[in-house]
Design an enzyme around this catalytic site. Structure first.
Site, PDB file in Angstrom:
ATOM      1  N   ARG A  63     -42.150  55.429  19.547  1.00  0.00           N
ATOM      2  CA  ARG A  63     -42.174  55.729  18.259  1.00  0.00           C
ATOM      3  C   ARG A  63     -43.180  54.865  17.297  1.00  0.00           C
ATOM      4  O   ARG A  63     -43.500  55.377  16.267  1.00  0.00           O
ATOM      5  CB  ARG A  63     -40.645  55.344  17.677  1.00  0.00           C
ATOM      6  CG  ARG A  63     -39.634  56.294  18.156  1.00  0.00           C
ATOM      7  CD  ARG A  63     -38.519  56.486  17.460  1.00  0.00           C
ATOM      8  NE  ARG A  63     -37.590  57.469  17.980  1.00  0.00           N
ATOM      9  CZ  ARG A  63     -36.721  57.367  18.721  1.00  0.00           C
ATOM     10  NH1 ARG A  63     -36.392  56.173  19.053  1.00  0.00           N
ATOM     11  NH2 ARG A  63     -35.809  58.298  19.064  1.00  0.00           N
ATOM     12  N   LYS A 166     -31.458  53.606  34.638  1.00  0.00           N
ATOM     13  CA  LYS A 166     -30.244  53.364  34.210  1.00  0.00           C
ATOM     14  C   LYS A 166     -29.915  53.137  32.952  1.00  0.00           C
ATOM     15  O   LYS A 166     -30.925  52.521  32.190  1.00  0.00           O
ATOM     16  CB  LYS A 166     -29.547  52.664  35.372  1.00  0.00           C
ATOM     17  CG  LYS A 166     -30.147  51.246  34.854  1.00  0.00           C
ATOM     18  CD  LYS A 166     -29.015  50.274  35.792  1.00  0.00           C
ATOM     19  CE  LYS A 166     -28.326  49.452  34.531  1.00  0.00           C
ATOM     20  NZ  LYS A 166     -28.795  47.940  34.390  1.00  0.00           N
ATOM     21  N   HIS A 196     -33.009  49.781  40.355  1.00  0.00           N
ATOM     22  CA  HIS A 196     -34.127  48.758  41.071  1.00  0.00           C
ATOM     23  C   HIS A 196     -33.632  47.870  41.935  1.00  0.00           C
ATOM     24  O   HIS A 196     -34.333  47.499  42.833  1.00  0.00           O
ATOM     25  CB  HIS A 196     -34.715  48.120  39.650  1.00  0.00           C
ATOM     26  CG  HIS A 196     -34.207  46.761  39.278  1.00  0.00           C
ATOM     27  ND1 HIS A 196     -33.103  46.892  38.368  1.00  0.00           N
ATOM     28  CD2 HIS A 196     -34.482  45.618  39.484  1.00  0.00           C
ATOM     29  CE1 HIS A 196     -32.710  45.477  38.030  1.00  0.00           C
ATOM     30  NE2 HIS A 196     -33.386  44.829  38.699  1.00  0.00           N
ATOM     31  N   LYS A 200     -35.541  46.415  45.895  1.00  0.00           N
ATOM     32  CA  LYS A 200     -35.950  44.870  46.229  1.00  0.00           C
ATOM     33  C   LYS A 200     -35.899  44.872  47.865  1.00  0.00           C
ATOM     34  O   LYS A 200     -35.182  45.444  48.810  1.00  0.00           O
ATOM     35  CB  LYS A 200     -34.641  43.830  45.978  1.00  0.00           C
ATOM     36  CG  LYS A 200     -34.535  43.714  44.517  1.00  0.00           C
ATOM     37  CD  LYS A 200     -33.420  42.953  44.105  1.00  0.00           C
ATOM     38  CE  LYS A 200     -33.202  42.877  42.432  1.00  0.00           C
ATOM     39  NZ  LYS A 200     -34.034  41.950  41.966  1.00  0.00           N
ATOM     40  N   GLU A 234     -25.880  35.807  37.232  1.00  0.00           N
ATOM     41  CA  GLU A 234     -27.045  35.336  36.588  1.00  0.00           C
ATOM     42  C   GLU A 234     -26.864  34.183  35.594  1.00  0.00           C
ATOM     43  O   GLU A 234     -25.473  34.168  34.935  1.00  0.00           O
ATOM     44  CB  GLU A 234     -27.246  36.619  35.642  1.00  0.00           C
ATOM     45  CG  GLU A 234     -27.678  37.787  36.447  1.00  0.00           C
ATOM     46  CD  GLU A 234     -28.180  39.135  35.529  1.00  0.00           C
ATOM     47  OE1 GLU A 234     -29.305  39.087  35.108  1.00  0.00           O
ATOM     48  OE2 GLU A 234     -26.905  39.617  34.904  1.00  0.00           O
ATOM     49  N   ASP A 253     -23.283  47.766  33.451  1.00  0.00           N
ATOM     50  CA  ASP A 253     -24.714  47.352  33.472  1.00  0.00           C
ATOM     51  C   ASP A 253     -24.893  46.820  34.703  1.00  0.00           C
ATOM     52  O   ASP A 253     -26.055  47.163  35.249  1.00  0.00           O
ATOM     53  CB  ASP A 253     -24.911  46.077  32.686  1.00  0.00           C
ATOM     54  CG  ASP A 253     -26.171  45.302  32.673  1.00  0.00           C
ATOM     55  OD1 ASP A 253     -26.926  46.298  32.343  1.00  0.00           O
ATOM     56  OD2 ASP A 253     -26.180  44.280  32.613  1.00  0.00           O
ATOM     57  N   HIS A 258     -26.166  48.393  40.524  1.00  0.00           N
ATOM     58  CA  HIS A 258     -26.486  47.783  41.520  1.00  0.00           C
ATOM     59  C   HIS A 258     -25.360  47.210  42.550  1.00  0.00           C
ATOM     60  O   HIS A 258     -25.622  47.228  43.559  1.00  0.00           O
ATOM     61  CB  HIS A 258     -26.966  46.342  40.750  1.00  0.00           C
ATOM     62  CG  HIS A 258     -28.101  46.669  39.781  1.00  0.00           C
ATOM     63  ND1 HIS A 258     -28.655  47.724  39.738  1.00  0.00           N
ATOM     64  CD2 HIS A 258     -28.182  45.992  38.409  1.00  0.00           C
ATOM     65  CE1 HIS A 258     -29.691  47.714  38.799  1.00  0.00           C
ATOM     66  NE2 HIS A 258     -29.304  46.622  37.996  1.00  0.00           N
ATOM     67  N   LYS A 354     -22.680  37.149  33.548  1.00  0.00           N
ATOM     68  CA  LYS A 354     -23.818  36.605  32.763  1.00  0.00           C
ATOM     69  C   LYS A 354     -23.250  35.208  32.712  1.00  0.00           C
ATOM     70  O   LYS A 354     -22.135  34.871  32.508  1.00  0.00           O
ATOM     71  CB  LYS A 354     -24.032  37.321  31.660  1.00  0.00           C
ATOM     72  CG  LYS A 354     -24.423  38.585  31.698  1.00  0.00           C
ATOM     73  CD  LYS A 354     -25.816  38.957  31.664  1.00  0.00           C
ATOM     74  CE  LYS A 354     -26.204  40.137  31.656  1.00  0.00           C
ATOM     75  NZ  LYS A 354     -27.689  40.292  32.167  1.00  0.00           N
TER      76      LYS A 354
HETATM   77  C1  BG6 Z   1     -30.429  45.031  34.890  1.00  0.00           C
HETATM   78  C2  BG6 Z   1     -29.590  44.904  33.854  1.00  0.00           C
HETATM   79  O1  BG6 Z   1     -30.269  46.271  35.450  1.00  0.00           O
HETATM   80  O2  BG6 Z   1     -30.586  44.182  35.802  1.00  0.00           O
HETATM   81  C3  BG6 Z   1     -29.708  43.348  33.315  1.00  0.00           C
HETATM   82  O3  BG6 Z   1     -29.391  45.671  32.656  1.00  0.00           O
HETATM   83  C4  BG6 Z   1     -29.762  42.572  34.321  1.00  0.00           C
HETATM   84  O4  BG6 Z   1     -28.630  43.106  32.705  1.00  0.00           O
HETATM   85  C5  BG6 Z   1     -30.919  42.796  35.557  1.00  0.00           C
HETATM   86  O5  BG6 Z   1     -30.260  41.075  33.877  1.00  0.00           O
HETATM   87  C6  BG6 Z   1     -30.964  41.985  36.707  1.00  0.00           C
HETATM   88  O6  BG6 Z   1     -31.954  42.287  37.560  1.00  0.00           O
HETATM   89  P1  BG6 Z   1     -32.710  41.351  38.454  1.00  0.00           P
HETATM   90  O7  BG6 Z   1     -33.594  41.993  39.282  1.00  0.00           O
HETATM   91  O8  BG6 Z   1     -33.187  40.181  37.761  1.00  0.00           O
HETATM   92  O9  BG6 Z   1     -31.455  40.740  39.511  1.00  0.00           O
END
Ligand code: BG6
Length: 503
Positions: A63, A166, A196, A200, A234, A253, A258, A354
């Protein structure tokens, strides 16, 4: 561990396969963080290793008003800041030369007309042959109109693929709607739903570990395994993403995507080959076999103020943009069962959160105790059950704890680790997940992307848990930042006479 000699340092970490077809890579949401932190650095690293096609162009669409040059400059800075490889002008320039920017609110015809014009120009001048990879790095609300526009404007020339970030939908209903919306315009083979974690290296190594070694698979079941523990911890907070996180929470999330993918890869049956549908057929069976954890088997938490890595950090409710009475969970722990012959009665304890003390993603397979140790009890005080730990990140590797005799007189036994560390065994750095996934999408390989039925199974489970949560009001915050989650998470596992791996 033996050193693996790599012949060409430029191609290490991503094995050389065929080069992708010429194509244009279009990023919707190009002014966002993902583009800056992940997508452009990944494209740069692919260019650095000469893994991009000869004819390759990038169009950023968002945008924000921006000129082509401003976009290029911003992307150059992003690459300098976030790419894993050193900045080299001779790598960057050819990439930047084929880079354009379009300001559009995604649904407007003017923006789409301009995009179509640029893409045709690229086909004529740079030989992209009508091949398009559209990357949707946009919120779910922006997707429907984009899908309609792109679907209606499809031409028969070249291939079209969509990579969709996602969250794919917000619950089962919206994920189905999105699939319905895509179906008239795009086939399943053209839709790449990204998670993602599957990109890995260490996550894929779970498949290598299990299916390339004869010694693990025979004991990979309820007879030999006591339980499995998966941790996605995290230390960061929500990093200014309140509007997204408020409606997502840890459940949508991390758990929905994941975490469940890690469970699926750990629990799946061996696929008959490594083609995308075979692998995904096995994963979806696991997702279908997971039964919804009851209220006693699931714990949610939200962090309050505390200290992480020596620094004082605000509580979740104090983060900018978060309402002071927010009930969004930043932590989830659960005990789950995969109801099939291999895993019946074997708990999978999972936790994610988190603002925990450190960043750590691990999959730990804890085996049963030896049936009859012939030693005196005092001799085995320092002995824990054998555990195979896949260190997804950081300190990527695999370790197996075994009992060993402590040197000296008498018989004392203690647990020690046999370690495989990526850094020690391979001389190459690990590629970023996004490099692998972008390359796979350009090659049309869907193995590491989630299929419709997988996403729908993941949502069914999440919807059932979230519906049960509606019945009561959690007393948040219930853990201090910098601690390992709420006390009830310990009770969840300690009730069964087990404990979370050492903190
Ligand atoms: C993302 C989440 O998909 O993955 C984030 O939206 C998270 O909240 C992140 O921090 C973690 O990814 P990675 O690769 O750092 O473990």
């Amino acid at each position: 561990m033996t050193q693996v000699q790599e012949e060409n340092p430029l191609v290490t970490g991503l094995q050389i396969r065929r080069t992708p077809d010429p194509c244009a890579f279009v990023i919707f949401g190009a002014s966002g963080d993902l583009t800056r932190r992940k997508l452009l650095p990944a494209l740069y690293s692919l260019a650095y290793r000469r893994l991009l096609p000869e004819s390759f162009t990038v169009v950023g669409a968002a945008r924000t008003e921006e000129t082509d040059d401003e976009f290029r400059l911003r992307m150059e800075e992003a690459v300098k800041e976030f790419a894993r490889d050193p900045f080299r002008q001779d790598v960057w320039e050819p990439l930047a030369d084929g880079m354009r920017y379009v300001a559009t609110d995604f649904a407007d015809d003017r923006g789409q007309d301009e995009l179509a014009k640029i893409l045709t120009e690229f086909d004529d001048q740079r030989g992209t042959l009508g091949n398009r990879l559209y990357y949707f790095a946009v919120p779910p609300t922006a997707i429907p109109s984009l899908v309609e526009e792109l679907g209606e404007r499809r031409t028969s020339e070249g291939w079209t693929r969509l990579v969709i970030e996602k969250p794919f939908g917000w619950d089962l209903g919206s994920a189905r709607e999105l699939n319905e919306l895509l179906r008239p315009h795009f086939t399943e083979e053209e839709i790449f739903r990204i998670d993602h974690y599957l990109g890995k290296e260490t996550v894929q190594n779970m498949l290598a570990l299990r299916f390339a070694n004869g010694i693990f698979e025979p004991i990979w079941n309820r007879q030999f395994i006591d339980h499995v523990q998966i941790t996605v911890a995290e230390s960061i907070g929500i990093e200014g993403r309140a509007s997204y996180y408020e409606s997502a929470g840890a459940m949508r999330d991390i758990f929905q995507n994941h975490l469940l993918q890690l469970v699926a890869l750990t629990a799946m049956e061996p696929p008959i080959d490594f083609r995308s549908d075979q692998v995904r057929n096995e994963k979806v069976k696991v997702l279908r076999s997971i039964h919804t954890p009851g209220p006693k088997s699931i714990v949610r938490g939200q962090y309050g103020r505390g200290f992480v890595e020596g620094e004082e950090v605000p509580g979740y409710r104090e983060e900018p943009g978060v309402p002071p009475d927010s009930l969004t969970e930043t932590y989830v722990a659960a005990k789950m069962f995969v109801d099939n012959w291999r895993w019946a009665d074997t708990p999978f304890y999972v936790r994610m959160g988190k603002r925990l003390p450190r960043r750590e993603t691990t999959i730990a397979i804890q085996f049963k105790q030896a049936p009859h140790p012939p030693f005196e009890e005092a001799a085995t005080e320092g002995l824990r059950a054998n555990t195979l730990v896949v260190h997804v990140q950081p300190d990527e590797g695999v370790s197996l704890s075994i009992g060993a005799k402590v040197p000296g007189a008498g018989m004392a036994i203690r647990s020690v680790n046999m370690d495989f560390l990526y850094g020690g065994a391979f001389r190459t750095g690990l590629p970023e997940a996004y490099e692998r996934l972008i390359l796979d999408a350009m090659l049309g390989d869907q193995t590491l992307f989630t299929r419709t039925d997988e996403v729908e199974e993941q949502w069914s489970l999440v919807d059932a848990i979230v519906a049960a949560w509606k019945r009561d009001r959690p007393g948040f915050p219930n853990y201090a930042a910098g601690t390992w989650g709420p006390p009830s998470a310990n009770e969840l596992i300690e009730r069964d006479g087990r404990s979370w791996r050492h903190h």
